[in-house]
Design a protein around this motif. Structure first.
Motif, PDB file in Angstrom:
ATOM      1  N   GLN A   1       2.313   1.647  -3.411  1.00  8.39           N
ATOM      2  CA  GLN A   1       1.327   2.134  -4.376  1.00  8.39           C
ATOM      3  C   GLN A   1       1.101   3.633  -4.215  1.00  8.39           C
ATOM      4  N   ILE A   2       0.973   4.084  -2.967  1.00  6.78           N
ATOM      5  CA  ILE A   2       0.774   5.507  -2.719  1.00  6.78           C
ATOM      6  C   ILE A   2       1.986   6.303  -3.205  1.00  6.78           C
TER       7      ILE A   2
ATOM      8  N   LEU B   1       0.832  -1.210   0.000  1.00 11.72           N
ATOM      9  CA  LEU B   1       0.000   0.000   0.000  1.00 11.72           C
ATOM     10  C   LEU B   1       0.861   1.252   0.000  1.00 11.72           C
ATOM     11  N   ILE B   2       1.889   1.296   0.851  1.00 15.72           N
ATOM     12  CA  ILE B   2       2.784   2.442   0.874  1.00 15.72           C
ATOM     13  C   ILE B   2       3.475   2.584  -0.479  1.00 15.72           C
TER      14      ILE B   2
ATOM     15  N   THR C   1      -4.378   8.947   3.297  1.00 11.38           N
ATOM     16  CA  THR C   1      -4.299   7.485   3.317  1.00 11.38           C
ATOM     17  C   THR C   1      -2.968   7.009   3.875  1.00 11.38           C
ATOM     18  N   LEU C   2      -1.902   7.683   3.494  1.00  6.76           N
ATOM     19  CA  LEU C   2      -0.572   7.295   3.958  1.00  6.76           C
ATOM     20  C   LEU C   2      -0.453   7.481   5.469  1.00  6.76           C
TER      21      LEU C   2
ATOM     22  N   SER D   1       2.069   6.624  -6.922  1.00  6.69           N
ATOM     23  CA  SER D   1       1.048   7.577  -7.386  1.00  6.69           C
ATOM     24  C   SER D   1       1.543   9.005  -7.241  1.00  6.69           C
TER      25      SER D   1
ATOM     26  N   ARG E   1      -2.362   4.693   7.152  1.00  8.57           N
ATOM     27  CA  ARG E   1      -1.682   3.408   7.034  1.00  8.57           C
ATOM     28  C   ARG E   1      -0.511   3.304   8.013  1.00  8.57           C
TER      29      ARG E   1
ATOM     30  N   SER F   1      -5.237  13.466  -0.941  1.00  6.58           N
ATOM     31  CA  SER F   1      -5.865  12.192  -0.576  1.00  6.58           C
ATOM     32  C   SER F   1      -4.803  11.158  -0.212  1.00  6.58           C
ATOM     33  N   ALA F   2      -3.715  11.144  -0.974  1.00  7.59           N
ATOM     34  CA  ALA F   2      -2.630  10.205  -0.697  1.00  7.59           C
ATOM     35  C   ALA F   2      -2.035  10.452   0.683  1.00  7.59           C
TER      36      ALA F   2
ATOM     37  N   THR G   1     -12.545   7.918  -5.946  1.00  5.15           N
ATOM     38  CA  THR G   1     -11.856   8.821  -5.042  1.00  5.15           C
ATOM     39  C   THR G   1     -12.214  10.258  -5.420  1.00  5.15           C
TER      40      THR G   1
END
Length: 271
Positions: free
Chosen positions: A114-115, A111-112, A140-141, A118, A144, A136-137, A212
Motif C-alpha cells: 500500500q505504501i 502494508l508495504i 511508516t515504511l 501510494s 514497518r 510520511s510514507a 494524516t
C-alpha cells in the motif's frame, strides 16, 4: 526517501553492496519471470507476482543476480540509514538499525504494498502535498520494516506522558499549516512546531485530527484554492502555485479529481 519506477531486461545484474535500505516491489505480474539472487550467504529464487516484495539491507552484498525474463513496472524505494537511526533514538533501542533488517525475498506484506503504491501514485501524478505524503510514507515504511523484519521496538508506555500533551501540540501544527499553505511544508518542520519527533508527530496527528498530515494539508489547500477562485482577479496559475503545485496543469488534474470539474469550470459555477 528516494524512489524509481522502471523495467528490467532479462539477464545478469552486476554485484552491488547497497548503502541504503532497498525495498523492491513488483506492481504487477511478469509472466514466466523469476528472480534469482544471492546475498548474506543465502540463495533466493522468486516468481514475480503482483505485490511481491524484496528487502536488501544496508551492507548486504548481492553478488549473483539473474532475471529469467523481462520485468515490467518494478518500484524501487531507498531508505537511508538515518531513518532507522532516528527511529532507534525515538524508542531508545539501539537494536533498530538499517543493517539489522533481514535479507528477504517473496515477502507478501499488504502494508508495504500500500505504501509503495501510494509513492508510485505521486511519481505518476503530482499532488499539492506530495512531498509531505512521501515523507510520511518513509516514516511508516521504516517503522514497518523495523517492526516486522528487524528487532522488536520497546513498549509504547514510555510515550504515555508525551501523548497526554499532544492535542495542544497538534493544534499548534494545525494553526501553522493554515498560516503557511503557500509554503513547501514538511513533516520535519511541522514536528518541530509541535515539539515532537517526526515519527511521533505523524502518528499523533492522525490520532488527534483523524487525518494524516498529508491528507490534512491537501484538503486545506483545496479549500483555499476554492476561495481564491471566487476572486477573478487572481489567475489560475497563481492559485496553482499558491496551492502548492508546480504547474497549472498538475493543479487542474488534482482539482478535477477532487471536485469533478476543472478550476475554470468551478469559477464559472460561482457566477
Amino acid at each position: 526517501m528516494a524512489a524509481e519506477f522502471r523495467s528490467h531486461p532479462a539477464g545478469d545484474l552486476p554485484a552491488i553492496v547497497p548503502t541504503q535500505m532497498e525495498i523492491t516491489l513488483a506492481t504487477r505480474r511478469s509472466v514466466g519471470a523469476r528472480v534469482s539472487r544471492k546475498g548474506a550467504g543465502v540463495r533466493q529464487r522468486t516468481a514475480v507476482e503482483a505485490g511481491t516484495v524484496w528487502l536488501c539491507p544496508v551492507g548486504v552484498g548481492e553478488d549473483d543476480i539473474n532475471i529469467s525474463a523481462p520485468l515490467n513496472e518494478i518500484l524501487h524505494i531507498y531508505l537511508p540509514a538515518s531513518r532507522f537511526e532516528a527511529l532507534a533514538e525515538l524508542y531508545g533501542d539501539a537494536r533498530i538499525r538499517a543493517d539489522a533488517v533481514r535479507y528477504l525475498a517473496d515477502v507478501q506484506d499488504p502494508l508495504i504494498r500500500q505504501i509503495g503504491l501510494s509513492v508510485l501514485g505521486e511519481l505518476v501524478q503530482e499532488t499539492s502535498a506530495g512531498r509531505m505524503m512521501v515523507e510520511s510514507a518513509a516514516l511508516t515504511l521504516t517503522a514497518r520494516i523495523a517492526q516486522a523484519y528487524g528487532h522488536d521496538r520497546p513498549d509504547d508506555a514510555q510515550l504515555s506522558q508525551e501523548d497526554s500533551a499532544c492535542p495542544d501540540r497538534i493544534q499548534r501544527a494545525v494553526d501553522f499549516i493554515r498560516d503557511n499553505l503557500d509554503r513547501d511544508l514538511s513533516i520535519a518542520e511541522l514536528a518541530s512546531v509541535a515539539c515532537l519527533s517526526p515519527f511521533h508527530f505523524a502518528r499523533m496527528f492522525k490520532r488527534v485530527t483523524g487525518q494524516t498530515p498529508y491528507g490534512f494539508v491537501s484538503a486545506e489547500r483545496l479549500e483555499c484554492a476554492c476561495r481564491l477562485l471566487a476572486d477573478r482577479r487572481t489567475s489560475i496559475l497563481d492559485i496553482a502555485l499558491r496551492s502548492g503545485f508546480s504547474s497549472q496543469a498538475a493543479f487542474g488534474t488534482a482539482f478535477k479529481k477532487a471536485k469533478g470539474c476543472t478550476p475554470s469550470e468551478y469559477r464559472k459555477l460561482l457566477g
